[in-house]
Scaffold this active site. Structure first.
Site, mmCIF file in Angstrom:
data_model
loop_
_atom_site.group_PDB
_atom_site.id
_atom_site.type_symbol
_atom_site.label_atom_id
_atom_site.label_comp_id
_atom_site.label_asym_id
_atom_site.label_seq_id
_atom_site.Cartn_x
_atom_site.Cartn_y
_atom_site.Cartn_z
ATOM 1 N N ASP A 24 0.203 -6.293 -2.128
ATOM 2 C CA ASP A 24 0.192 -6.215 -3.590
ATOM 3 C C ASP A 24 1.091 -7.282 -4.224
ATOM 4 O OD1 ASP A 24 -0.495 -5.222 -6.028
ATOM 5 O OD2 ASP A 24 0.717 -3.410 -5.900
ATOM 6 N N TRP A 29 2.560 -12.769 -9.026
ATOM 7 C CA TRP A 29 3.092 -14.022 -8.461
ATOM 8 C C TRP A 29 2.509 -15.209 -9.232
ATOM 9 C CZ3 TRP A 29 1.121 -18.434 -6.258
ATOM 10 C CH2 TRP A 29 1.990 -19.210 -5.477
ATOM 11 N N SER A 69 -10.124 -2.828 -2.811
ATOM 12 C CA SER A 69 -10.451 -1.395 -2.822
ATOM 13 C C SER A 69 -11.772 -1.154 -3.540
ATOM 14 C CB SER A 69 -9.334 -0.614 -3.528
ATOM 15 O OG SER A 69 -9.331 -0.925 -4.904
ATOM 16 N N ASN A 72 -11.274 -1.706 -7.020
ATOM 17 C CA ASN A 72 -11.113 -3.100 -7.469
ATOM 18 C C ASN A 72 -12.408 -3.710 -8.029
ATOM 19 O OD1 ASN A 72 -8.687 -4.017 -4.894
ATOM 20 N ND2 ASN A 72 -8.329 -3.441 -7.019
ATOM 21 N N TRP A 73 -13.555 -3.062 -7.766
ATOM 22 C CA TRP A 73 -14.804 -3.585 -8.351
ATOM 23 C C TRP A 73 -14.737 -3.555 -9.875
ATOM 24 C CZ3 TRP A 73 -17.858 -6.324 -5.412
ATOM 25 C CH2 TRP A 73 -18.009 -6.028 -4.056
ATOM 26 N N ARG A 75 -12.335 -4.653 -11.678
ATOM 27 C CA ARG A 75 -11.535 -5.772 -12.220
ATOM 28 C C ARG A 75 -12.442 -6.752 -12.972
ATOM 29 N NH1 ARG A 75 -6.227 -7.370 -8.837
ATOM 30 N NH2 ARG A 75 -5.482 -5.246 -8.668
HETATM 31 C C1 FPP Z 1 -3.278 -7.067 -4.939
HETATM 32 O O1 FPP Z 1 -2.611 -7.901 -5.839
HETATM 33 C C2 FPP Z 1 -4.178 -7.855 -4.148
HETATM 34 C C3 FPP Z 1 -5.535 -7.742 -4.141
HETATM 35 C C4 FPP Z 1 -6.277 -6.761 -4.957
HETATM 36 C C5 FPP Z 1 -6.347 -8.633 -3.323
HETATM 37 C C6 FPP Z 1 -5.732 -9.025 -2.024
HETATM 38 C C7 FPP Z 1 -6.549 -10.078 -1.485
HETATM 39 C C8 FPP Z 1 -6.128 -11.087 -0.720
HETATM 40 C C9 FPP Z 1 -4.754 -11.254 -0.220
HETATM 41 C C10 FPP Z 1 -7.082 -12.132 -0.363
HETATM 42 C C11 FPP Z 1 -8.210 -11.743 0.512
HETATM 43 C C12 FPP Z 1 -7.818 -11.217 1.823
HETATM 44 C C13 FPP Z 1 -8.261 -11.670 3.024
HETATM 45 C C14 FPP Z 1 -8.064 -10.823 4.192
HETATM 46 C C15 FPP Z 1 -8.914 -12.950 3.229
HETATM 47 P P1 FPP Z 1 -2.841 -7.680 -7.386
HETATM 48 O O2 FPP Z 1 -3.895 -8.628 -7.833
HETATM 49 O O3 FPP Z 1 -3.131 -6.254 -7.659
HETATM 50 O O4 FPP Z 1 -1.456 -8.121 -7.952
HETATM 51 P P2 FPP Z 1 -0.755 -7.569 -9.276
HETATM 52 O O5 FPP Z 1 -0.490 -6.113 -9.047
HETATM 53 O O6 FPP Z 1 0.479 -8.401 -9.329
HETATM 54 O O7 FPP Z 1 -1.692 -7.828 -10.416
#
Ligand code: FPP
Length: 258
Positions: A24, A29, A69, A72-73, A75
């Site tokens: 997360d 970032w 997840s 997450n669809w 988003r």
């Molecule tokens: C959570 O950060 C991260 C995700 C929903 C996606 C994670 C995906 C990757 C690291 C890339 C794909 C993975 C592979 C295995 C190739 P967030 O976007 O929820 O961050 P935030 O809470 O700061 O908004």
């Protein structure tokens, strides 16, 4: 003897067999750097490569990463499209290396909503690593633990209806055989980055006896040094599985006596 454990000052006997990570903080970032959210995910993929390699070298048996997840669809379309693009790119780019590194690759989750070409990339990589014997790398994609549990229940009910299974025989072992994580070692360690204290529908069944680690670091900053720091903390935890400290001490004393 594992030279990587020596290098990082880790006791191989005190390492978890199976680690699950909620990666997360990619969005935050990027936002902190006035970059589009997708650059955070991009950097996140670099960390996936680094941490996967480290765990493989340390002899960890299984690593399960939460990439996307079912929730997450919802988003913004642009972000979903961007993450799917990254996954496509990652699997294409890493296919050969994952096969050669002897990794056993699988995707857990509900594939129905994934695009046909991504399903094909996943299936090819799963097929090409089927006979590998090294670390299990599982990517949770379009994954919801509640959904996984319900799918397992449906499978079991079907087996009972078809009289392949007696309802009285259903136990934890049989149930686990119907989960997406079938055949993986028990989850020992759960990590969530970015300072959020939630498990967010990740591996709910498997978390039963996992040691939980929450860290403020954002996933794109999560490097090998941080992972080793958490592994060292893990090695100091006493895992009692319902027993008392005294019982555990007695067991290890008896073991030293042979
Ligand atoms: C959570 O950060 C991260 C995700 C929903 C996606 C994670 C995906 C990757 C690291 C890339 C794909 C993975 C592979 C295995 C190739 P967030 O976007 O929820 O961050 P935030 O809470 O700061 O908004």
């Amino acid at each position: 003897m594992n030279s990587y454990c020596d290098k990082w000052n880790l006791n191989p006997l005190k390492l978890p067999q199976h680690i699950g990570i909620v990666m997360d903080g990619n969005g935050r970032w990027a936002t902190k750097r006035v970059l589009p959210r997708i650059s955070g995910h991009h950097k996140g993929v670099e960390r996936v490569q680094e941490i996967t390699e480290l765990c493989g070298n340390l002899g960890i048996e299984a690593l399960t990463l939460f990439a996307f997840s079912e929730e997450n669809w919802c988003r913004p379309e642009e972000e979903v499209y961007g993450i799917m693009g990254l996954l496509r790119w990652y699997i294409r780019k890493e296919h050969k290396r994952i096969v050669e590194k002897n990794v056993q690759f699988r995707v857990i989750g509900n594939r129905i909503k994934l695009s046909k070409d991504i399903i094909e990339l996943i299936e090819n990589l799963e097929k090409d690593t089927k006979n590998n014997t090294g670390m299990h790398l599982s990517i949770a994609l379009s994954y919801s633990a509640q959904g996984e549990i319900l799918r397992a229940v449906q499978k079991i009910v079907k087996n009972v209806q078809q009289e392949e299974l007696n309802a009285n025989e259903i136990n934890e072992k049989i149930f686990e055989q119907s989960l997406d994580t079938k055949g993986l070692p028990p989850l020992d360690m759960f990590i969530r980055t970015s300072g959020e204290y939630r498990v967010s529908n990740f591996l709910l069944w498997q978390l039963a006896y996992a040691e939980l680690f929450f860290d403020n670091i954002l996933w794109p900053d999560f490097d090998s040094k941080k992972m080793v720091e958490l592994l060292q903390m893990y090695s100091l935890r006493e895992r009692r599985f319902g027993k008392t400290s005294e019982q555990l001490a007695e067991k290890s004393f008896n073991m030293t006596l042979g």
